[in-house]
Design a protein around this motif. Structure first.
Motif, PDB file in Angstrom:
ATOM      1  N   GLY A   1       6.527  -8.519   3.422  1.00 18.85           N
ATOM      2  CA  GLY A   1       5.954  -9.793   3.026  1.00 18.85           C
ATOM      3  C   GLY A   1       5.400  -9.786   1.615  1.00 18.85           C
ATOM      4  O   GLY A   1       5.236  -8.746   0.979  1.00 18.85           O
ATOM      5  N   ARG A   2       5.123 -10.948   1.134  1.00 19.91           N
ATOM      6  CA  ARG A   2       4.575 -11.115  -0.217  1.00 19.91           C
ATOM      7  C   ARG A   2       3.248 -10.397  -0.366  1.00 19.91           C
ATOM      8  O   ARG A   2       2.976  -9.750  -1.375  1.00 19.91           O
ATOM      9  N   ILE A   3       2.382 -10.476   0.642  1.00 21.77           N
ATOM     10  CA  ILE A   3       1.057  -9.859   0.549  1.00 21.77           C
ATOM     11  C   ILE A   3       1.177  -8.342   0.450  1.00 21.77           C
ATOM     12  O   ILE A   3       0.486  -7.701  -0.344  1.00 21.77           O
ATOM     13  N   LEU A   4       2.075  -7.751   1.241  1.00 22.75           N
ATOM     14  CA  LEU A   4       2.274  -6.303   1.173  1.00 22.75           C
ATOM     15  C   LEU A   4       2.775  -5.901  -0.207  1.00 22.75           C
ATOM     16  O   LEU A   4       2.301  -4.922  -0.787  1.00 22.75           O
ATOM     17  N   ALA A   5       3.706  -6.657  -0.768  1.00 22.94           N
ATOM     18  CA  ALA A   5       4.234  -6.351  -2.089  1.00 22.94           C
ATOM     19  C   ALA A   5       3.138  -6.447  -3.145  1.00 22.94           C
ATOM     20  O   ALA A   5       3.037  -5.594  -4.031  1.00 22.94           O
ATOM     21  N   GLN A   6       2.294  -7.452  -3.057  1.00 22.00           N
ATOM     22  CA  GLN A   6       1.194  -7.589  -4.016  1.00 22.00           C
ATOM     23  C   GLN A   6       0.193  -6.448  -3.866  1.00 22.00           C
ATOM     24  O   GLN A   6      -0.327  -5.936  -4.859  1.00 22.00           O
ATOM     25  N   THR A   7      -0.081  -6.048  -2.639  1.00 22.96           N
ATOM     26  CA  THR A   7      -1.014  -4.951  -2.406  1.00 22.96           C
ATOM     27  C   THR A   7      -0.484  -3.661  -3.002  1.00 22.96           C
ATOM     28  O   THR A   7      -1.224  -2.919  -3.650  1.00 22.96           O
ATOM     29  N   ARG A   8       0.793  -3.368  -2.777  1.00 21.18           N
ATOM     30  CA  ARG A   8       1.394  -2.152  -3.341  1.00 21.18           C
ATOM     31  C   ARG A   8       1.338  -2.179  -4.868  1.00 21.18           C
ATOM     32  O   ARG A   8       1.042  -1.173  -5.500  1.00 21.18           O
TER      33      ARG A   8
END
Length: 79
Positions: A46-53
């Motif tokens: 998801g977008r949130i996981l990508a932003q967190t990474r």
């Protein structure tokens, strides 16, 4: 998965090894001693996981930069 002959008793890890007749169902050109790859369904990130990474990587880079500079703060300048 590694491929063994049909009469082989060498299957030590059945989750990762196949006999030839089973391997031929997946890949018609497989040979004994060869490998067969089974397609896997990809997991959507998801977008949130990508932003967190991305944020984690940026913070790690900033931390390394600070550590690198702080390691030399007590060294006198040679101007």
């Amino acid at each position: 998965m590694e491929v063994f002959a049909d009469d082989s008793n060498e299957l030590e890890v059945p989750e990762r090894e196949l006999r030839m007749d089973d391997a031929r169902d997946i890949d018609k050109d497989v040979e004994v001693g060869g490998y067969v790859e089974e397609p896997m369904e990809s997991v959507p990130f998801g977008r949130i996981l990508a932003q967190t990474r991305n944020s984690d990587r940026a913070e790690s880079a900033r931390s390394r930069a600070r550590t690198g500079v702080d390691a030399y703060k007590d060294v006198p300048a040679r101007w």
